[in-house]
Write an enzyme that holds these catalytic residues in place. Sequence first.
Site, PDB file in Angstrom:
ATOM      1  N   ASP A  66       0.813  -1.220   0.000  1.00 33.40           N
ATOM      2  CA  ASP A  66       0.000   0.000   0.000  1.00 33.40           C
ATOM      3  C   ASP A  66       0.848   1.274   0.000  1.00 33.40           C
ATOM      4  OD1 ASP A  66       0.699  -0.859   2.578  1.00 33.40           O
ATOM      5  OD2 ASP A  66      -0.947   0.203   3.522  1.00 33.40           O
ATOM      6  N   HIS A  67       2.164   1.100  -0.018  1.00 38.26           N
ATOM      7  CA  HIS A  67       3.061   2.259  -0.093  1.00 38.26           C
ATOM      8  C   HIS A  67       3.993   2.165  -1.297  1.00 38.26           C
ATOM      9  CE1 HIS A  67       2.221   3.779   4.071  1.00 38.26           C
ATOM     10  NE2 HIS A  67       1.664   2.579   4.087  1.00 38.26           N
ATOM     11  N   HIS A 142       7.974  -0.289  12.330  1.00 39.21           N
ATOM     12  CA  HIS A 142       6.855  -0.980  11.700  1.00 39.21           C
ATOM     13  C   HIS A 142       7.229  -2.457  11.540  1.00 39.21           C
ATOM     14  CE1 HIS A 142       3.091  -1.166   9.673  1.00 39.21           C
ATOM     15  NE2 HIS A 142       3.550  -1.299   8.453  1.00 39.21           N
TER      16      HIS A 142
END
Lengths: 312, 312
Positions: A66-67, A142
């Site tokens: 998603d990045h 993360h």
Amino acid sequence: MSLKLTVLGCHSATPRVNAHPTSQYLEINNRHFLIDCGEGTQRQMRKYKVGFSKINHIFISHLHGDHFFGLIGLLSTFGILNREKDLHIFGPKGIKQVTELQLKLSMSHVKYNIVFHELTSHKSELIFEDDKVAVYTIPLNHRVYTNGYLFKEKPKSRNLHIDNIKQYDEIEICDYHNLKAGKDFMLSSGEIIANEELTIAPEKPKSFAFCSDTMFKPDIVPIIKDVDVLYHEATFLKELEHLCEKTKHSTAEQAATIAKNANVGKLIIGHYSSRYSDVECFKEEAQTVFENVDLARVGEVYTCTTNIPAHV
Amino acid sequence: MSLKLTVLGCHSATPRVNAHPTSQYLEINNRHFLIDCGEGTQRQMRKYKVGFSKINHIFISHLHGDHFFGLIGLLSTFGILNREKDLHIFGPKGIKQVTELQLKLSMSHVKYNIVFHELTSHKSELIFEDDKVAVYTIPLNHRVYTNGYLFKEKPKSRNLHIDNIKQYDEIEICDYHNLKAGKDFMLSSGEIIANEELTIAPEKPKSFAFCSDTMFKPDIVPIIKDVDVLYHEATFLKELEHLCEKTKHSTAEQAATIAKNANVGKLIIGHYSSRYSDVECFKEEAQTVFENVDLARVGEVYTCTTNIPAHV
């Protein structure tokens, strides 16, 4: 205006019809940066009129889809558009291998040079600098190696106060460079004219910090201290704080706590979990800690309009 | 209805706001196939209500971005949705390496098993078969190794003519299997009742051929002979035929020529070059050669409604 942020996508996890994964277009001091590049970013760039040819630097926070999954499509499109300028890509180690493999398999013979700057450090470091802007990493926490990015305008030259300068015949155009640099002027009589009389203080240099994805990480506060605008992810509300430990994300309250402790000018939050259909509650939660909060919304443009002189 | 095609994207080159790269969702004889997967396909699947869990087989024609760059995002989303069923991916050699590298870098620990079927042959081959459908490759001629795919329903069982069967007390339920298979029935008297009296012919098995990207390649005609529906790319109009040699694409007229020579039921054309804002001219050009032409349009559903019995 020296800082303008266009949100191209601000949702987490999977692209949906009206939810676009992370990507931002930052204009700062006449530099044009793309930050993260989720699937569909190139379509969003077209939709929100981001000039493809302006982008020379792309910063990828981490290699979650998603990045990142929109990067290869954008690079291919640059090729189709006959780009020739170098393109600099900053991101975690591995980004070069996977990008080059995809270009090789698709036999996309792009004519431009891709310069990869692979990151591995867990300390903040200066990764880009020119006469206008400096960019630093912000080590985040993360599930995979992740960096945020801090974009700082370089201090600007002082502006000439022409009316006052004209009072002194001895000051010539060739002296302006020193005046802009803050130097006083000595008349032939030996009298010193203070720089402050001959120039006007420039705007305070702007700064923007991008912090996504990360769990609450208070040790980034010194790195982002006093930035004008902080984008910080807020995937969950406090009621689901227990998910933050597992998924290594933050709550809106945690994002606001970082903003407050770093004394930032404005906080923008985004990267909302898909479980929330209405995201106003994120703003409400954040504002219990820090007042100046905006919600990231796709297609919206955020400008930094503070106009405080750096010094007088 | 045994053949239903949903066009998720039908444009070439780069995704734009209202132009989506190639992807099609084929429902044939209760099997559900995804064909090609350009960037943004998962968003288009959501928009046009394609059930993610129905997809067990994905066919990729070639590794150019406009047919392939959406695959990794879709696979990741399957993971996020906790898919557990095996997923079969058919495509050119290299697809396994690049997909696995991306999953590894993003640490996407998908719980389901991805079974890669990498293709290298330049001859048509049977690559999938079950009791409902068979799938064959259609070797194409493009700038990289490319296959089209031919989807053929298996012949269906004959339908029982219950009213006629009831005339014969001797015929029991356990005999139905043989009747459906087309066998005659022998009464205890020795009299033979012809199968045609006891059953009704099933629908003719449907077939669909997907041919993109390719330059004009007449030797595919025997492979796709008599298919009900042919999707064939038509990137250019005849006036730009000289570009077909360089880019290895086809004109609308060439696509129609393939359709005519293969005696197909219907031709659907797509993969329009971005230089054409109005694509009606593709239909007009194709219809100078072959009458039954449809333009592929994003979101449209094409069904095969021919209802001709296979035999009587």
